[in-house]
Design a protein around this motif. Structure first.
Motif, mmCIF file in Angstrom:
data_model
loop_
_atom_site.group_PDB
_atom_site.id
_atom_site.type_symbol
_atom_site.label_atom_id
_atom_site.label_comp_id
_atom_site.label_asym_id
_atom_site.label_seq_id
_atom_site.Cartn_x
_atom_site.Cartn_y
_atom_site.Cartn_z
ATOM 1 N N UNK A 25 16.798 51.123 -7.678
ATOM 2 C CA UNK A 25 17.819 52.056 -7.196
ATOM 3 C C UNK A 25 17.175 53.200 -6.416
ATOM 4 N N UNK A 26 16.043 53.649 -6.909
ATOM 5 C CA UNK A 26 15.313 54.729 -6.255
ATOM 6 C C UNK A 26 14.782 54.270 -4.890
ATOM 7 N N UNK A 27 14.233 53.068 -4.865
ATOM 8 C CA UNK A 27 13.716 52.502 -3.616
ATOM 9 C C UNK A 27 14.864 52.324 -2.614
ATOM 10 N N UNK B 74 22.748 59.412 -0.119
ATOM 11 C CA UNK B 74 23.046 60.394 -1.179
ATOM 12 C C UNK B 74 23.647 59.700 -2.398
ATOM 13 N N UNK B 75 24.536 58.737 -2.133
ATOM 14 C CA UNK B 75 25.145 58.009 -3.253
ATOM 15 C C UNK B 75 24.081 57.263 -4.047
ATOM 16 N N UNK B 76 23.174 56.596 -3.325
ATOM 17 C CA UNK B 76 22.112 55.845 -3.997
ATOM 18 C C UNK B 76 21.206 56.789 -4.782
ATOM 19 N N UNK C 181 14.756 48.322 8.326
ATOM 20 C CA UNK C 181 15.820 47.426 7.861
ATOM 21 C C UNK C 181 15.295 46.449 6.823
ATOM 22 N N UNK C 182 14.070 45.988 7.043
ATOM 23 C CA UNK C 182 13.484 45.068 6.062
ATOM 24 C C UNK C 182 13.237 45.779 4.740
ATOM 25 N N UNK C 183 12.955 47.077 4.814
ATOM 26 C CA UNK C 183 12.777 47.845 3.569
ATOM 27 C C UNK C 183 14.104 47.923 2.799
#
Lengths: 227, 227
Positions: B52-54, B99-101, A45-47
């Motif tokens: 966005x990738x993270x 998936x959206x991200x 969650x923190x990530x």
């Protein structure tokens, strides 16, 4: 493994039988598994929070970077006005998107991460503190019992004997109290567990829910402004 | 500073007058500013992509972590079915959000970052390569001219003189060609500049546009499934 009850019975705390101890160990194992799982869940969650926060910072930087174009003092600035205006327009839109991301980051922190942190700091830490107190009280009670069993049988030691008996009674009372608090906390944890697992995910969903309407509104506003 | 024209005139490349050189330096300065700005802009955009990738990776991890609950072998599993079911439900929803991200990350890479990378690698790198070639050709032409001016005036050196004249002519032709290519590229850059600045932001907006409807759809689907 004994037939597992749903509850540690407080009235059995005084007797401290092997059956009760065995049931206690089941509750302790469960609490241990829950602690490990909670720690891993909290990391995940923190990530997510970190990523959301970074997204807010990244869009903020992009917005500022778009505004920087105007300040570049291009040697050939002729015809740049249109570019500058359009980039300013994009910058404003990205800045608003940045507010949405920042808002979502705050909500993720408050509604998803914070409840789990609190569950860990309050409930799980309480269990481990009470376990320690109960362990110490049990050891002291054990020691008092050993002292009592080693008392010489002679009459002239009545005074010492009375003292040891008082000590045993005091330690038993202390252990009993510690056991009851510990059992209570372990029983309560079984109820808290479900809420603790579901509350943060409801919080996350709620945060997404709030965002989605703001996001849609941002989109409509921005789309119309393009024409 | 001379009155700035919109274009470097190719017909002036051969004459290579101080006025043309002066105008050239204005175009070069502009290209330099644009290169610096593009590098900074690209950094900001890559940061947005990274975030966005993270976000995609973080939501993927969270989704998996929610499914892990079932596999924890809790000692007291009674009554956990409801928790497991709800967490699975959340996990599925977070997975779809993931998936959206991931999709948005791909679109940001393709439509925002890639055009800027390409502009840098293709247009800006071409300018700096042509500048180098033009610089070398100018130096060689200069050297040939110096050689010519130092020729002894005697008749018996006609053969050497003819050779040097050929060299001067060759170098001038080379420099002329290099100058024309370089001027062409600098002129073209002024046209490319606007597109290069606006295209990635349109791409970003387009990516957000695509996402917003998927996101809204995700929200409706998830909301209804809760009741």
């Amino acid at each position: 493994m004994p037939a597992v009850h749903h509850k540690l019975l407080l009235e059995e705390a005084l007797q401290d039988s092997p059956q009760t101890r065995s049931l206690l160990s089941v509750f302790e194992e469960d609490a241990g598994t829950l602690t490990n799982y909670t720690n891993q869940l909290l990391q995940s969650m923190q990530r997510v929070f970190g990523a959301q926060n970074e997204m807010a910072l990244a869009t903020e930087q992009l917005s500022k970077q778009l505004l920087e174009y105007e300040k570049q003092n291009f040697a050939l600035a002729k015809g740049d006005e249109e570019v500058i205006n359009t980039l300013q327009h994009f910058a404003k839109s990205v800045e608003e998107l940045n507010s949405l991301h920042a808002e979502l980051a705050t909500q993720i922190a408050d509604k998803m991460v914070f409840p789990v942190v609190q569950f860990r700091e309050k409930d799980l830490t309480e269990i481990s503190t009470l376990k320690e107190i109960f362990g110490i009280a049990s050891d002291e009670h054990e020691a008092a019992m050993v002292k009592y069993s080693r008392l010489p049988k002679k009459r002239e030691n009545e005074k010492i004997k009375a003292e040891v008996v008082r000590e045993v009674a005091y330690c038993r009372r202390k252990q009993h109290q510690a056991a009851m608090q510990y059992y209570c906390a372990l029983n309560a944890l079984q109820y808290r567990k479900r809420v603790a697992m579901l509350e943060p995910m409801l919080g996350y969903t709620h945060a997404q829910h709030n965002l989605i309407f703001l996001y849609f509104y941002w989109y409509l506003k921005f789309s119309y402004s393009l024409y």
